[in-house]
Design a protein around this motif. Sequence first.
Motif, PDB file in Angstrom:
ATOM      1  N   ALA A  33       0.426  -1.499  -0.273  1.00  0.00           N
ATOM      2  CA  ALA A  33       0.088  -0.124  -0.301  1.00  0.00           C
ATOM      3  C   ALA A  33       0.705   1.232   0.235  1.00  0.00           C
ATOM      4  N   ASP A  34       1.976   1.166   0.146  1.00  0.00           N
ATOM      5  CA  ASP A  34       2.824   2.485   0.802  1.00  0.00           C
ATOM      6  C   ASP A  34       3.584   2.401  -1.054  1.00  0.00           C
ATOM      7  N   ASP A  67       0.994  -3.113   4.371  1.00  0.00           N
ATOM      8  CA  ASP A  67       2.011  -1.819   4.250  1.00  0.00           C
ATOM      9  C   ASP A  67       3.222  -2.292   5.020  1.00  0.00           C
ATOM     10  N   SER A  68       4.340  -2.515   3.528  1.00  0.00           N
ATOM     11  CA  SER A  68       5.215  -2.912   4.244  1.00  0.00           C
ATOM     12  C   SER A  68       6.458  -2.574   5.521  1.00  0.00           C
ATOM     13  N   ARG A  69       5.869  -0.849   5.536  1.00  0.00           N
ATOM     14  CA  ARG A  69       6.506  -0.553   7.064  1.00  0.00           C
ATOM     15  C   ARG A  69       5.809  -1.710   7.897  1.00  0.00           C
ATOM     16  N   MET A  70       4.717  -1.832   8.262  1.00  0.00           N
ATOM     17  CA  MET A  70       4.219  -2.000   9.001  1.00  0.00           C
ATOM     18  C   MET A  70       4.533  -3.941   9.108  1.00  0.00           C
ATOM     19  N   GLN A  71       3.949  -4.338   7.959  1.00  0.00           N
ATOM     20  CA  GLN A  71       4.634  -5.831   7.963  1.00  0.00           C
ATOM     21  C   GLN A  71       5.948  -5.858   8.862  1.00  0.00           C
ATOM     22  N   THR A  72       6.904  -4.542   7.964  1.00  0.00           N
ATOM     23  CA  THR A  72       7.881  -5.168   9.199  1.00  0.00           C
ATOM     24  C   THR A  72       8.549  -5.058  10.249  1.00  0.00           C
TER      25      THR A  72
END
Length: 763
Positions: A66-67, A316-321
């Motif tokens: 999404a980001d 969301d790649s940040r949240m996933q990380t």
Amino acid sequence: MATTKNNPSSKDLAYYKKKFWKIYFYTLGGIFLFFIFASWGLFGSMPSFEDLENPNSNLATEIIAADGETIGKFYNENRTSIKYADLPKHLVDALVSTEDERFYEHSGIDGRRTLGAAIRLGSNGGASTLTQQLAKLLFHGEGSRFLPLRIIQKAKEWIIAIKLERQYTKNEIIAMYFNKADFVNTAVGIRSAAKVYFGKEPRDLTIDESAMLVGMLTNPSLYNPVRRIEKVQKRRNIVLGQMVRNGYLEEGAKKILEKKPIVLHFQPESHTDGIGTYFREYLRDFMKNWVKENKKSDGTEYDIYKDGLKIYTTIDSRMQTYAEEAMKEHLPNLQEELASQQKENKNAPFVNISEIETKKLMMKAMKNSSRWKLMEAQDKSEEEIIKSFGVKTKMKVFTWKGEKDTVMTPTDSIRYYKSFLQAGMMAMEPQTGHVKVWVGGINYKYFQYDHVGQGARQVGSTFKPFVYATAIEQLNMSPCDSIIDSPFMIHKGRHHVTEDWEPKNSDNEYRGMVTLKKALANSINTVSAKLIDKVGPEAVVELTHKLGVKSEIPAQPSIALGAVEVTVEDMVAAYSTFANEGVYIKPQFITRIEDKNGVVIYEPSPDSHDVLNKDIAFAVIKLLEGVTEGGSGARLRTQGGGHGYNRVTGYPYMFTNPIAGKTGTTQNQSDGWFMGMVPNLACGVWVGCEDRSARFKGITYGQGATAALPIWGMFMKKCYKDETLHVSKSEFERPANLSIKVDCWAPVKDTTDFEQNTDEFEL
């Protein structure tokens, strides 16, 4: 006058001249016909106009967060197309300088270079232009060493090159060349190469990085930076020299750049690497069905491995990380404690099961293994297969500190892997259903079972809010209403129970009159049993299914204490309904799919339905807030305890904002849960071993508040630290003209020691 050998007559000269011109024109005509026949495809198929217009690109399907970050690909050939406008100028300059200095002057074939190569018999290399090389990459393939075939292939290459020059601009040819070039190590095309070797987009490449990648093109295997860094550096410097020679780089800049070491950020893109590996496999299964139901205009199916689709996801790649980091920070410490408890256990990692039960469990695991299936396919007898599991073998195994080479029997490896704590975690936005985080396990390469969407586990006390919601709806109760915590029995025959059922509180104590808010905060079993007795198990089952839980649920009173198996995905969606004012929204993980030309070919519609009115949903939220204010989730409010990590409580989280949550612990501590919500994010975490008999011996480490809650807490701390995520710290929205009393005068906090089992069910 006599004719001599040294003085041929004019008649002889005329004869030889005629013969010369005849041979010349015949040769010229033959060459002309040769090229005509080749263009007609008499020496093998040639690309049609349609092929030239749409060359077979074999593009990878891109999974986009999404980001905007690419989190994975589906491919046979790891290549993602890029436009000329996205290529840095110095990358193009390096390519032209090194591979085809007269690229902008010729029309596909460089006559000067071709003649020079012919005179030198190719001793200084061939004369292929960039366009010819592109022709070979697109339609021609590797050349043959057999001279007649090589001549035919070269002719076809020239013809295709001329056609390409007529069909495309110079810039388009350069972009196509970069998109098709193979850079080895799973990197095909410049975008993949930039990602694999330097972890960046092509536009962000520096001059020396661009020179290194261009230098690889001569012979990618020979100039492989992972294996031959010194050769690659020398080759890079040659490219920099060519840029100086062609006026694209100053000599001074070259001297500085050629002294720089090559610093790789090597990240090979495989299906088991990177973030969101479990989600990507879940998505792959979804796409297998999607291509059958959403076909191309010509009726054929899309190929997710070569049609270059772009799948825009809600992740969301940040949240996933942050979620994966939180899991990796907590579980190794918890695993160390589990290993410590297992040291004296001769049947490790299994606890309190008989030898017969152990043998059945191990046999089942053996038969599910790839070793068994492979040997069975080789017609080996069962006796031979079982015997092979006792032979010591060299193998590489997973550890929390990285892969480890070791020697053990396959039987021992089964026990070894069953000793690992697994986890499942999902986060979603209640108002949209957008899934932001999907962590299906601890390492996809070694543990491929998905504990979010694939594996249902007993949920323990996280099921109790469904009972309370049913009671509030059907009995017009409120969180502030009181009920007596006292011994309670449902007699045989009532609600179809086959024998008297008398649930006990985990501490075997009774508190007398308590509010519903306090009862849920302290996960009091007798209160849950009394509530389900009043509303009936059928009503609870009906509401739970409306909340999106797909599991089969027996209409038995025991479900009030969590004797129900549900997936993490369904639990998060169900809890999200409370945060979304009683409206259920099915979890959604795709926003749209585009074809390789950017045309949108799929946009899902939200799937939602009303379950509860706003007042009831808000009342349940207030009940769940009580859990984190003074119940089994109160450690999220911890202010003290120092700044270090504690295996029991995790870190001091010190959250002060409203949090609705519920811990859950199942019989014998086999499953630990925590469901936590803020207004715009609902997240569920499950922790446990693959087999329920592999577990902690006591409640201290096995309970949800210790096993699962710390992962949620670490994740949320990371999310709050990243202000770009805008994760809410606000109050849950209060409905206008709220008809249910939710502000209770009596304090929720109890003197119960929350390190004890406050939410284990007993049947």
